[in-house]
Scaffold this motif. Structure first.
Motif, PDB file in Angstrom:
ATOM      1  N   VAL A   5      19.797  -0.923 -31.834  1.00 49.67           N
ATOM      2  CA  VAL A   5      19.804  -2.442 -31.339  1.00 49.67           C
ATOM      3  C   VAL A   5      20.992  -2.934 -30.595  1.00 49.67           C
ATOM      4  CG1 VAL A   5      17.669  -2.804 -32.697  1.00 49.67           C
ATOM      5  CG2 VAL A   5      20.357  -2.988 -33.355  1.00 49.67           C
ATOM      6  N   CYS A   9      20.579  -9.466 -28.829  1.00 49.79           N
ATOM      7  CA  CYS A   9      19.576  -9.088 -27.700  1.00 49.79           C
ATOM      8  C   CYS A   9      17.982  -9.667 -28.436  1.00 49.79           C
ATOM      9  CB  CYS A   9      19.668  -7.267 -27.354  1.00 49.79           C
ATOM     10  SG  CYS A   9      17.522  -7.048 -26.425  1.00 49.79           S
ATOM     11  N   CYS A  12      15.075  -7.052 -29.513  1.00 43.09           N
ATOM     12  CA  CYS A  12      16.131  -5.918 -30.164  1.00 43.09           C
ATOM     13  C   CYS A  12      15.669  -7.252 -31.664  1.00 43.09           C
ATOM     14  CB  CYS A  12      17.467  -5.632 -30.271  1.00 43.09           C
ATOM     15  SG  CYS A  12      18.005  -4.497 -28.742  1.00 43.09           S
ATOM     16  N   ARG A  16      13.162  -6.651 -34.574  1.00 42.54           N
ATOM     17  CA  ARG A  16      13.796  -6.390 -35.965  1.00 42.54           C
ATOM     18  C   ARG A  16      13.049  -7.185 -37.088  1.00 42.54           C
ATOM     19  NH1 ARG A  16      20.167  -7.849 -35.042  1.00 42.54           N
ATOM     20  NH2 ARG A  16      20.222  -7.149 -37.203  1.00 42.54           N
ATOM     21  N   THR A  28      19.236   0.873 -39.149  1.00 42.32           N
ATOM     22  CA  THR A  28      19.228  -0.326 -37.476  1.00 42.32           C
ATOM     23  C   THR A  28      21.061  -0.229 -37.793  1.00 42.32           C
ATOM     24  OG1 THR A  28      17.849  -2.007 -38.546  1.00 42.32           O
ATOM     25  CG2 THR A  28      19.994  -2.219 -37.125  1.00 42.32           C
ATOM     26  N   LEU A  48      17.682  -1.514 -25.275  1.00 41.88           N
ATOM     27  CA  LEU A  48      17.433  -0.957 -25.773  1.00 41.88           C
ATOM     28  C   LEU A  48      16.463  -2.092 -26.445  1.00 41.88           C
ATOM     29  CD1 LEU A  48      20.599  -0.481 -28.029  1.00 41.88           C
ATOM     30  CD2 LEU A  48      19.062   1.425 -27.360  1.00 41.88           C
ATOM     31  N   PRO A  49      15.127  -2.293 -27.157  1.00 41.82           N
ATOM     32  CA  PRO A  49      15.834  -2.152 -28.655  1.00 41.82           C
ATOM     33  C   PRO A  49      14.854  -0.039 -28.251  1.00 41.82           C
ATOM     34  CG  PRO A  49      13.936  -2.971 -29.017  1.00 41.82           C
ATOM     35  CD  PRO A  49      14.600  -3.205 -27.678  1.00 41.82           C
ATOM     36  N   SER A  61       9.834  -3.721 -26.685  1.00 43.52           N
ATOM     37  CA  SER A  61      10.035  -4.093 -28.009  1.00 43.52           C
ATOM     38  C   SER A  61       8.923  -4.442 -28.918  1.00 43.52           C
ATOM     39  CB  SER A  61      10.383  -5.697 -28.080  1.00 43.52           C
ATOM     40  OG  SER A  61      10.003  -6.338 -26.723  1.00 43.52           O
TER      41      SER A  61
END
Length: 212
Positions: A5, A9, A12, A16, A28, A48-49, A61
């Motif tokens: 991540v 963002c 991201c 999480r 992480t 990302l993620p 995501s």
């Protein structure tokens, strides 16, 4: 299981959130913002993620959210977000971006500790959003717009004690706004943001600065 991540963002942050809300164990990993090689080697794109597990690599995501959600019952993040909430996000988004984007390449986030990462981000985002100095010059105007929007958000706030897909969409945006100095959230919005930060284990920017 690893989750790659960036800390700034919002996509991201989405990925999480299930870790904290459902007590899921995963490592992480924060990548430098200018590291193109690592994500491209995993999913063929610089984005990302990315979730890495026994199935390989997953790089969207909401797909990550749904996969993590499926690791334990009850499922929390099925369904679609409420339309009134997505309407609010769409309407408030341009003013929020004007405030957040030029402030995002800040070493309070681990992906921006390298000056080359800051330069990379700045070049890419200025191409899409405009000169950062010009965006920052609109600060007072956009703070007024966003504070008005946050007042309109109050009756739409989800219940942080009963997490849902609505939180996955909303909290990352509010967390991002905590990087803006001089922005005042209405008390109910601030309370929601603080409680969701507690529940997810994702610190807001003022707490990140204290810990730095």
């Amino acid at each position: 299981m690893k989750l790659y991540v960036y800390d700034h963002c919002p996509f991201c942050v989405r990925a999480r959130m299930p870790l904290g809300l459902k007590g899921i164990e995963a490592e992480t990993v924060f990548l430098d913002n200018h590291d193109e090689t690592t994500p491209i080697s995993m999913i063929g794109a610089k984005m990302l993620p990315i979730l890495e597990d026994g199935d390989g690599h997953l790089g969207e995501s909401l797909d990550i959210v749904h996969k993590l959600d499926g690791l334990s019952e009850p499922r929390l993040f099925d369904g679609e977000p409420r339309k009134d909430l997505t309407d609010w996000l769409r309407e408030a988004g341009p003013a929020i971006n004007t405030l957040v984007i030029p402030r995002a390449p800040d070493p309070v986030y681990p992906e921006f500790r390298d000056p080359d990462a800051v330069a990379y981000f700045t070049e890419k985002k200025e191409a899409n959003f405009g000169d950062f100095d010009g965006l920052l010059a609109k600060t007072d105007e956009k703070i007024r717009e966003v504070e008005a929007a946050l007042n309109r958000l109050i009756p739409l706030l989800p219940d942080p004690e009963a997490p849902s897909i609505d939180d996955i969409y909303l909290f990352p945006i509010l967390r991002g706004l905590t990087i803006v100095p001089g922005l005042t959230m209405p008390e109910p919005v601030a309370a929601y943001t603080a409680r969701m930060s507690e529940r997810t284990g994702l610190a807001l920017v003022p707490e990140l600065r204290k810990a730095a």
